[in-house]
Design an enzyme around this catalytic site. Structure first.
Site, PDB file in Angstrom:
ATOM      1  CD1 TRP A 150      -2.885   1.495   0.708  1.00 13.20           C
ATOM      2  CD2 TRP A 150      -1.499   2.299   2.258  1.00 13.20           C
ATOM      3  NE1 TRP A 150      -3.368   2.703   1.103  1.00 13.20           N
ATOM      4  CE2 TRP A 150      -2.544   3.227   2.056  1.00 13.20           C
ATOM      5  CE3 TRP A 150      -0.503   2.591   3.197  1.00 13.20           C
ATOM      6  CZ2 TRP A 150      -2.614   4.420   2.756  1.00 13.20           C
ATOM      7  CZ3 TRP A 150      -0.587   3.780   3.889  1.00 13.20           C
ATOM      8  CH2 TRP A 150      -1.632   4.683   3.668  1.00 13.20           C
ATOM      9  CD  GLN A 155       6.060   7.448  -0.886  1.00 12.44           C
ATOM     10  OE1 GLN A 155       6.896   8.145  -1.432  1.00 12.44           O
ATOM     11  NE2 GLN A 155       5.271   7.885   0.070  1.00 12.44           N
ATOM     12  CG  HIS A 449      25.191  38.507 -34.905  1.00 12.04           C
ATOM     13  ND1 HIS A 449      25.895  37.381 -35.261  1.00 12.04           N
ATOM     14  CD2 HIS A 449      23.886  38.164 -34.952  1.00 12.04           C
ATOM     15  CE1 HIS A 449      25.038  36.406 -35.515  1.00 12.04           C
ATOM     16  NE2 HIS A 449      23.806  36.850 -35.324  1.00 12.04           N
ATOM     17  CD  GLU A 450      20.898  40.120 -33.163  1.00 12.77           C
ATOM     18  OE1 GLU A 450      19.974  40.126 -34.009  1.00 12.77           O
ATOM     19  OE2 GLU A 450      21.365  39.066 -32.695  1.00 12.77           O
ATOM     20  CG  ASP A 525      21.896  33.523 -36.997  1.00  8.46           C
ATOM     21  OD1 ASP A 525      20.782  33.428 -36.479  1.00  8.46           O
ATOM     22  OD2 ASP A 525      22.669  34.488 -36.818  1.00  8.46           O
TER      23      ASP A 525
HETATM   24 ZN    ZN Z   1      21.973  35.917 -35.584  1.00  4.32          ZN
END
Ligand code: ZN
Ligand code: ADP
Ligand code: MG
Length: 644
Positions: A150, A155, A449-450, A525
């Site tokens: 039981w 559990q 980069h952006e 990317d």
């Molecule tokens: Zn990127």
């Protein structure tokens, strides 16, 4: 550093499993064992105590003592004998069960007159002591065993291990038609008009089966709902049950593939049986692709269990009497991998496709999810809908919820438009991580980069206009460029793909051009753009070399040029494909590089602004573009060549 159109991780609608985080199973077993030891020791002690201070002697001794006149009294309880001596000491003994004491003593040659002098008392074996001694050895271990089972089962329940005890019982969840809380109707499903029309027929049948049966109509047994994750397949299936007012049994395909071989099949049997008893009813198999993949391809490791489960589903569906009034619904986001046997007439022959919602639908879905949320006067759901192309119903539900959380966090009673706008990005890209501080060099690299993504996206004609650029990290990305199409797209063209690939390369090229070095920031990317270029070659017929041929049927399964296995591609073909992919990427690279060389001024200006303010919104961004001689895109200059 991703060019943020990457879809956010879609919420999974699997039932969360509660992992038992209590003590480990070994510890629990050890405790159980210790309890057992203590109890058995206690038992021996009790037994000892009861018989304490009574010397045990053989029956022959008792006989001899009687003959010698030493014994006054004998108490017989079952087979146990207590002899009281003249000096009041007591000794115990046992006799055989079969014969009486008197008989036994006679056999021991005890003289009859001596025996007559002894007071013999025979007691029923009903004393407390008797019960204690007889029953304890049986009950204590049984009780212990029971207790341990039981305890363990408590559990393990919900922790995945309980299946060991429930075995073949289906783990289907049922929603009964009386359950007002869980009941869902078509009103709760916004958009998806075509799907609702298709499903209305099913509802009609479940509500009013006679009408159909009388006219001899064959009712579909199976309805397959197909659509991207989060488009509301599960929701629609529940709504059908809710509309029809019938019990709804649901189980997820992945649950079948869980434990022992053969369990899946018996669960299916059980599920169908239960549903038939409750007819009219709906059985819903969610994520059926988990069991319904094409058999015998070796994809997924040739899982026997899966095949057996699938076979059982097919058998059960075939075994339906016509007009059994049980309808099987299933949902999948991978109809392409389903076993054709599932799609045969008489099985899932109704197929309902649920598309990602368009702008109008998105607005309605937002409406549904704002029902119980107080919205401020400035909220304009149409604007939010416009800004969320590609969002699924689940994403939109999530967005409204995030908005509410933001408002609650700032102790406001109403949700504002700004809360919702912020939530769009949160749902799309994950939460901002302002604590993730970049050092000066990293900041410069991320900014360039952006800026690289942003400038390429702004210049190339078929790329989407930029809404926002930021170098605040979100989720896994160090920065992001948010581009949104003017309209919802149902189809994409080769030109758009090429420009998309060029935009994805923008970050990489900017790093290389400005710093003469590369960082790991571009890896995501590169993965995305390579996968896209590969799909162009192998699935969309967009390469010059192969032309209008689908080389793969998704999931890397070859349709063409396969080797001995029948599934894998020959190595020559694979090499040819790689060459074509390289060609496409090379072409896009050249394009992006040209843009960046030509508009280096704009690139520098954007990067500089990013380093300074970290986030640039669309208006500010377009000002920078104009100042550097780039004309921002407007909706109407989408350039489509005239029809030939
Ligand atoms: Zn990127
Ligand atoms: P699927 O099964 O297609 O992956 P679900 O039906 O589980 O998606 O949808 C998840 C959640 O998204 C739903 O519980 C609901 O809150 C929301 N949702 C999805 N589609 C819609 C819709 N058309 N209208 C309202 N809510 C929706
Ligand atoms: Mg679902």
């Amino acid at each position: 550093m991703s060019s943020a159109q990457e879809s956010p991780e879609k919420p999974q609608d699997k039932q969360p499993k509660i992992q038992g985080d209590g003590p480990s199973i070994w510890l629990q077993l050890a405790v159980a064992f210790a309890v057992f030891l203590v109890l058995s020791a206690g038992y021996s002690y009790v037994r000892e105590y009861v018989n304490k201070e009574k010397e045990s002697i053989p029956l022959s001794q008792v006989a001899a003592d009687i003959a010698a006149g030493k014994i006054d009294k004998i108490l017989v309880e079952g087979d146990s004998i207590t002899a009281t001596y003249a000096d009041k000491t007591e000794k115990t003994s046992r006799k055989e069960s079969e014969s009486s004491l008197v008989q036994t003593l006679a056999d021991y040659q005890v003289p009859a007159d001596m025996l007559a002098g002894v007071h013999i008392e025979i007691k029923d074996e009903s004393g407390f002591k008797f019960w204690l001694l007889t029953l304890l050895p049986i009950f204590v271990p049984a009780l212990l065993l029971f207790g341990v089972i039981w305890y363990l089962s408590r559990q393990l329940r919900g922790g995945g291990g309980m299946q060991a005890f429930t075995f073949g019982r289906s783990l289907a969840r049922m929603v009964s038609p009386e359950d007002e809380v869980q009941r869902v109707t078509f009103k709760d499903v916004a958009g998806a008009k075509e799907a609702k029309i298709e499903l209305t027929e099913i509802v009609d049948f479940l509500k009013n089966p006679k009408k159909f049966i009388q006219i001899g109509a064959r009712i579909p047994k199976g309805v397959l709902l197909m659509g991207a994750p989060g488009t509301g397949k599960t929701l629609l299936a529940r709504a059908v049950a809710g509309e029809a007012g019938v019990p709804f049994f649901s189980i997820s395909g992945s649950e079948f593939v869980e434990m022992f071989v053969g369990v899946g099949a018996s669960r299916v049997r059980d599920l169908f049986q239960t549903a038939k008893k409750a007819a009219p009813s709906i059985i819903f198999v969610d994520e059926i692709d988990a069991v319904g993949r094409v058999r015998g391809t070796g994809v997924g490791g040739g899982n026997d269990e899966r095949e057996q489960t699938l076979n059982q589903i097919l058998v059960e569906m075939d075994g339906f009497e016509p007009n059994e009034k049980v309808i099987v619904m299933a949902a999948t986001n991978r109809p392409d991998v389903l076993d054709p046997a599932l799609l045969r007439p008489g099985r899932f022959d109704r197929r309902v496709t649920i598309d990602l919602p368009d702008r109008k639908d998105r607005e309605e879905i937002l409406g549904v999810h704002s029902r119980q949320k107080p919205l401020g006067p400035d909220v304009n759901l149409a604007v939010i809908a416009e800004r969320t192309p590609g969002f699924s119903g689940a994403d939109l539900g999530n967005l409204m919820n995030e908005g509410a959380i933001l408002a609650a966090r700032e102790d406001r009673k109403e949700i504002t438009q700004y809360d919702l706008l912020r939530s769009i990005e949160k749902v799309m890209l994950g939460p901002e991580r302002r604590s993730h501080v970049l050092n000066k060099r990293e900041k410069e690299i991320t900014a360039y980069h952006e800026a690289g993504h942003a400038i390429v996206s702004s210049v190339l004609p078929y790329a989407d206009p930029v809404h926002k650029v930021s170098i605040i990290s979100r989720g896994r990305a160090a920065g992001y460029t948010l581009k949104l199409p003017f309209d919802d797209k149902r189809m994409q063209s080769r030109r758009e793909f090429l420009d998309d690939i060029a935009v994805s390369l923008g970050g990489y090229i900017a790093e290389k051009m400005v710093f003469g070095d590369l960082t790991t920031g571009a890896s995501n990317d590169l993965q995305v753009l390579t996968a896209l270029a590969r799909d162009m070659v192998t699935r969309y017929g967009m390469s010059e070399k192969f032309g209008a041929i689908a080389l793969e049927a998704g999931q890397g399964r070859a349709m063409f040029g396969h080797g001995l296995e029948g599934g894998e591609m020959s190595s020559e073909l694979a090499a040819e494909i790689d060459k074509e992919v390289q060609k496409i990427v090379g072409e896009a690279y050249k394009k992006a590089e040209d843009v960046m060389t030509k508009h280096r001024g704009a690139l520098d200006a954007i990067a500089k602004a990013l380093i300074e303010v970290e986030t640039i919104e669309r208006e500010e961004f377009e000002k920078i573009l104009i100042a550097n001689g780039v004309v921002p895109k407007k909706k109407d200059d989408i350039i489509d060549p005239p029809l030939a």
